[in-house]
Design an enzyme around this catalytic site. Sequence first.
Site, mmCIF file in Angstrom:
data_model
loop_
_atom_site.group_PDB
_atom_site.id
_atom_site.type_symbol
_atom_site.label_atom_id
_atom_site.label_comp_id
_atom_site.label_asym_id
_atom_site.label_seq_id
_atom_site.Cartn_x
_atom_site.Cartn_y
_atom_site.Cartn_z
ATOM 1 C CG HIS A 46 -1.962 -1.020 1.219
ATOM 2 N ND1 HIS A 46 -3.060 -0.964 2.050
ATOM 3 C CD2 HIS A 46 -2.113 -2.150 0.473
ATOM 4 C CE1 HIS A 46 -3.834 -1.999 1.827
ATOM 5 N NE2 HIS A 46 -3.282 -2.742 0.874
ATOM 6 C CD GLU A 48 -2.084 4.288 3.026
ATOM 7 O OE1 GLU A 48 -3.270 4.636 3.205
ATOM 8 O OE2 GLU A 48 -1.751 3.375 2.233
ATOM 9 C CB CYS A 76 -6.598 -0.406 5.246
ATOM 10 S SG CYS A 76 -4.871 -0.950 5.114
ATOM 11 C CB CYS A 79 -2.045 1.703 6.170
ATOM 12 S SG CYS A 79 -1.682 0.891 4.591
#
Length: 150
Positions: A46, A48, A76, A79
């Site tokens: 992801h 992040e 999410c 993260c």
Amino acid sequence: MQCAIQEAITAETFGEIPIGAVVVCNNQLIAKSYNSPISCCDPTAHAEIRVLQQAAKIIGNYRLVNCELYCTIEPCTMCAGAIIHSRIKRLIFGATEPKAGAIISNLNIFEQPQVNHKPEVSHGILHNQCKKIVSTFFQKRRLEAKNGKK
């Protein structure tokens, strides 16, 4: 946030969900990244996570105590956990994520009593622009699926 938006646009060019993130430390951009789980064949890739990894390498410490994380979409659960462990000082995100958002939309992870680090949170920065990038992406995907592509 504009730089994070540019990263989201880059993600889309690779067929990834268009989410971008940047880390700023002492008012200087030190790292930027975009979603890439498909192209990296990595479910943890992801925006992040990738940007936190880059920033930690640049600073030379996994603790990013004087840093701010800007991302286009609400993080999410995975993260959010990485944000806690990295000790990010402040999280700034554009649009909420009603299905998987773990900061204010669903789990409110930073508000859980057992969490030992609670970053400051600001949201809604360029909300409409951030939301539109993702919603347009998924509209295109649904249309492609309907027409038998992908």
